[in-house]
Scaffold this active site. Sequence first.
Site, mmCIF file in Angstrom:
data_model
loop_
_atom_site.group_PDB
_atom_site.id
_atom_site.type_symbol
_atom_site.label_atom_id
_atom_site.label_comp_id
_atom_site.label_asym_id
_atom_site.label_seq_id
_atom_site.Cartn_x
_atom_site.Cartn_y
_atom_site.Cartn_z
ATOM 1 N N ASP A 13 37.369 1.959 1.833
ATOM 2 C CA ASP A 13 36.773 0.779 2.479
ATOM 3 C C ASP A 13 36.717 -0.431 1.556
ATOM 4 O O ASP A 13 35.659 -1.061 1.399
ATOM 5 C CB ASP A 13 35.354 1.094 2.975
ATOM 6 C CG ASP A 13 35.285 2.350 3.822
ATOM 7 O OD1 ASP A 13 36.273 2.666 4.486
ATOM 8 O OD2 ASP A 13 34.226 3.013 3.811
ATOM 9 N N GLU A 46 36.452 -1.215 14.214
ATOM 10 C CA GLU A 46 35.494 -1.269 13.110
ATOM 11 C C GLU A 46 36.042 -2.159 11.997
ATOM 12 O O GLU A 46 37.097 -2.780 12.136
ATOM 13 C CB GLU A 46 35.234 0.149 12.572
ATOM 14 C CG GLU A 46 36.497 0.859 12.120
ATOM 15 C CD GLU A 46 36.285 2.335 11.828
ATOM 16 O OE1 GLU A 46 35.145 2.819 11.884
ATOM 17 O OE2 GLU A 46 37.289 3.023 11.556
#
Length: 494
Positions: free
Chosen positions: A14, A180
Amino acid sequence: MSLPNPLLPGFNPDPSIVRVGGDYYLATSTFEYLPGIPIHHSTDLVTWTQLGNVAVRDEQLGVQEAPTNLGVWAPTIRHHDGVFHLIVTDTAGRGTCLFTTTHPAGPWSDGVVIDIEGIDPDIAWDGHGTAYVTYSGLVLEGTDSGTHRGIEQVRVDTATGEILGDKRALWSGDGGMFPEAPHLYHVGEYWYLMVAEGGTERGHAISIARAQRPDGPFTSCPANPLVTARGTARPVQCTGHGDLVEGPDGQWYVVMLGTRPRGMVRSFSALGRETFISPARWGDDGWLEIDPVKLNPRDGFSWSEDFDGELGPQWIGVRRRPDQLADLTTRAGWLVLKGEGEGMGAFRPVFVGHRQQHQTCEIRTVADAASGVGGLALRYDEHFHYEVELADGTVTARAVIPGFVRESSVEVDGVVELMLASRPPEAVGLGHPASDLVTLGYVDPQGVVQVLAEVDGRYLSNETAASFTGRVFGVYATEGTVAFDRLTYTGDNS
């Protein structure tokens, strides 16, 4: 520019990046590990140094009780009006937190909480200084837990965390599951909203939309998805969750997560989700274009930790920080741990660890367990771990997966050098199904490695353990006092 890929090897998912002048700062997720949220620095996008971590105090995060796979999810790092801002989801803890500092090495603030129902928050400012928090509307609690509402947005007061006005639905991607990782950018005449969709597994992808305003309405790019490895034979899979930055050469780049699966059908990613980078550009139509991710691993390297002073910021613990466990003063040049009656299967083991950075590697440590039980471990989570343990004149190699424990022991004398290693398996027919083989053993008084067990590495992988992290090795204590004199790591990309 020829960039290494992975950019940050090992458990570094991420990624979010920001450029401030000629400096680049990159943050990644840490889930149940502490200290939380490492900050890396570079001036050329090639050489990176970890400056520190955002969460170095108990009051900043609430991961001490976070179940595996929860905790710190998907930070976004940005710079505005001379202040660094990092916004992140602290699942099972405080919720959405916004931390600030004037220097990314820290210290960072205790953070303010923003009361939104969602994950993967982004923060951006318009020309009037209004702050927009854009996030994935994933419901984590209640009867609707698991429901995705698409990408949503609120305006916030960054000083207090107060939400200003109503939330707004922005976009839900182009049909992939789990929209997302939104990031909002103002480039030229448009506001661009980049998201991940398709899930963080093999269907992962990056898509983009644009609008005249930061709050929309947004129009999808006709070329979506801009990046995906699904259905391809590329060595880097699961590419997605990207963040955009302009490089020192004027070239645009996207950092993103990806995996390096191995095995006969490329099914097991031993190191979990890593940070990769790929060139990007703006087309004549104003849409972003991103190149597929190319594998370009760095050369192998070795390092040694002599435990002569404080541990560096790269050392981590499970739901506790290493400085809360490691005694580096009682016995000069040794790291001393005190067991609490539980081993590596504990929710909060007495364990001081480091990310594994290569699939082929060897790790050694000298252990003195004259008054305790402990050793050298390789961990994916509390259910999947391998270790070499020293206790009462016995070395035991142990492999633990759910419902199964394999052990092999031998008697030894005194202080012992413990060893674990990972190597590619030899091909069988069309290939070996495992990602790697993990060797557990010790070094005898003549300096010869004695192997006690060789176990299949596929069980300590992203796909089998189903954990969002990656392999972490380190030293641990189960009972009494165990001391460790140096730890060495050697890895390459074979």
